[in-house]
Design a protein around this motif. Structure first.
Motif, mmCIF file in Angstrom:
data_model
loop_
_atom_site.group_PDB
_atom_site.id
_atom_site.type_symbol
_atom_site.label_atom_id
_atom_site.label_comp_id
_atom_site.label_asym_id
_atom_site.label_seq_id
_atom_site.Cartn_x
_atom_site.Cartn_y
_atom_site.Cartn_z
ATOM 1 N N GLU A 152 0.887 -1.149 -0.011
ATOM 2 C CA GLU A 152 -0.089 -0.045 -0.203
ATOM 3 C C GLU A 152 0.867 1.259 0.144
ATOM 4 O O GLU A 152 0.623 2.289 0.696
ATOM 5 N N THR A 154 2.085 4.620 -0.822
ATOM 6 C CA THR A 154 1.159 5.757 -1.363
ATOM 7 C C THR A 154 2.228 6.942 -1.432
ATOM 8 O O THR A 154 2.775 7.343 -0.114
ATOM 9 N N ARG A 165 3.902 6.817 2.205
ATOM 10 C CA ARG A 165 3.169 6.146 3.244
ATOM 11 C C ARG A 165 2.900 4.706 2.949
ATOM 12 O O ARG A 165 2.552 4.558 1.846
ATOM 13 N N LYS A 167 2.775 0.460 4.582
ATOM 14 C CA LYS A 167 2.536 -0.462 5.729
ATOM 15 C C LYS A 167 3.725 -1.525 5.359
ATOM 16 O O LYS A 167 4.069 -1.833 4.299
ATOM 17 N N ASP A 182 -0.087 -3.735 10.991
ATOM 18 C CA ASP A 182 -0.725 -2.926 10.119
ATOM 19 C C ASP A 182 -0.814 -1.520 10.163
ATOM 20 O O ASP A 182 -1.648 -0.881 9.816
ATOM 21 N N GLU A 183 0.418 -0.980 10.939
ATOM 22 C CA GLU A 183 0.325 0.413 11.271
ATOM 23 C C GLU A 183 1.170 1.110 9.945
ATOM 24 O O GLU A 183 1.653 0.663 9.274
ATOM 25 N N TRP A 184 0.489 2.303 9.687
ATOM 26 C CA TRP A 184 1.141 3.261 8.597
ATOM 27 C C TRP A 184 2.345 3.632 8.865
ATOM 28 O O TRP A 184 2.607 4.213 10.148
ATOM 29 N N GLU A 186 5.470 6.561 7.600
ATOM 30 C CA GLU A 186 5.721 7.770 6.626
ATOM 31 C C GLU A 186 7.144 7.910 6.927
ATOM 32 O O GLU A 186 7.818 8.167 7.791
#
Length: 283
Positions: A152, A154, A165, A167, A182-184, A186
């Motif tokens: 994911e 981004t 960003r 995971k 499952d934390e984002w 950055e």
């Protein structure tokens, strides 16, 4: 009978004449030396002076000889001490002749210029303090850059700069601190790299994350890509190894697993270190 005045005059004249006679008498000269006596006295004086000079020079030479003798005695004693020490070492060498000669690994490492570098196995535990987890990593000198499994992914802009960003890209059996699975995450994009594979060409973002491995704590550039189909969620390449570490391909997990809140103790890491066959990817 003489007149009194005449008598006085005659007396005065007699006194004057006697004084003149006294003044005209010459002093007695010193006895003269014959030529033979003169040369004899000069020879005697010369012999006396020579004897005096010879005694002074002899004393000086004797003093110098004594000083040199003291120095020679000191040198002889020092040489004797050195010889005794060498004999003692030779005796010990003879006694130890049957013992095998052991070359210390540290000495060999110093000669190769790697004495100050960490030794890593072909796989190791790494820590990501910015993320708060440990991960298994493959150590691969065949890869140029390091890589981190991500999903994911981004891109976005922050304060005029390009950020990303994502995971962590993890398989179900990957060992991780579960609370961050499952934390984002950055991070600013440092640059992008172009990867050419058999399936085609791909551009991947590169981010910098702080990483720990044993005593090593360094910011490391990771390319982000999905590695869930591979055995290790992280790979460390040549850019990381340069001037920091060398690989002993016969070893694995030489350094303990770091600990993070929510994770398991490092003492339990051994049961998770039974890796499958290493993957063959190099990017």
């Amino acid at each position: 009978m003489l007149h009194p005045l005449l008598s006085a005059t005659l007396a005065a004249s007699a006194i004057v004449l006697s004084g003149c006679v006294a003044l005209t008498e010459k002093p007695t000269p010193p006895p003269t030396l014959s030529s033979t006596d003169f040369h004899q006295r000069m020879n005697t004086l010369e012999e006396t002076l020579l004897a005096s000079c010879d005694n002074t020079r002899l004393d000086t030479e004797l003093s110098s000889v004594a000083s040199r003798q003291d120095l020679l005695i000191g040198d002889v004693r020092e040489v004797g001490s050195l010889l005794r020490g060498m004999n003692g070492r030779l005796d010990r060498l003879d006694d130890d002749e049957s013992d095998p000669v052991v070359v210390r690994r540290e000495c060999a490492a110093d000669e190769l210029g790697i004495g100050n570098k960490a030794v890593l196995g072909s796989s190791e535990w790494i820590g990501l303090p910015d993320v708060g987890t440990y991960l298994k990593a493959r150590i691969d000198s065949g890869a140029n850059t390091s890589s981190l499994s991500a999903r994911e992914i981004t891109r976005f802009e922050r304060d005029g700069e390009n950020w990303v960003r994502f995971k962590l890209g993890l398989a179900d059996d990957d060992v991780v601190v579960e609370t961050v699975r499952d934390e984002w995450i950055e991070a600013p994009i440092e640059r992008r790299v172009r990867i050419i594979q058999a399936t085609g060409e791909e551009s991947r973002p590169v981010v910098t994350l702080m990483m720990t491995l044993g005593s090593i704590r360094e910011p490391v550039e990771f390319t982000l890509s999905d590695r869930t189909h591979l055995d290790f969620p992280a790979l460390l390449g040549r850019r990381f190894l340069l001037d920091i570490a060398v690989i002993d391909v016969a070893e694995r997990y030489l350094h303990p697993r770091p600990e993070f809140p929510g994770g398991r103790p490092a003492a339990e890491a051994e049961r998770h270190e039974n890796d499958a066959d290493l993957d063959n990817e190099t990017h």
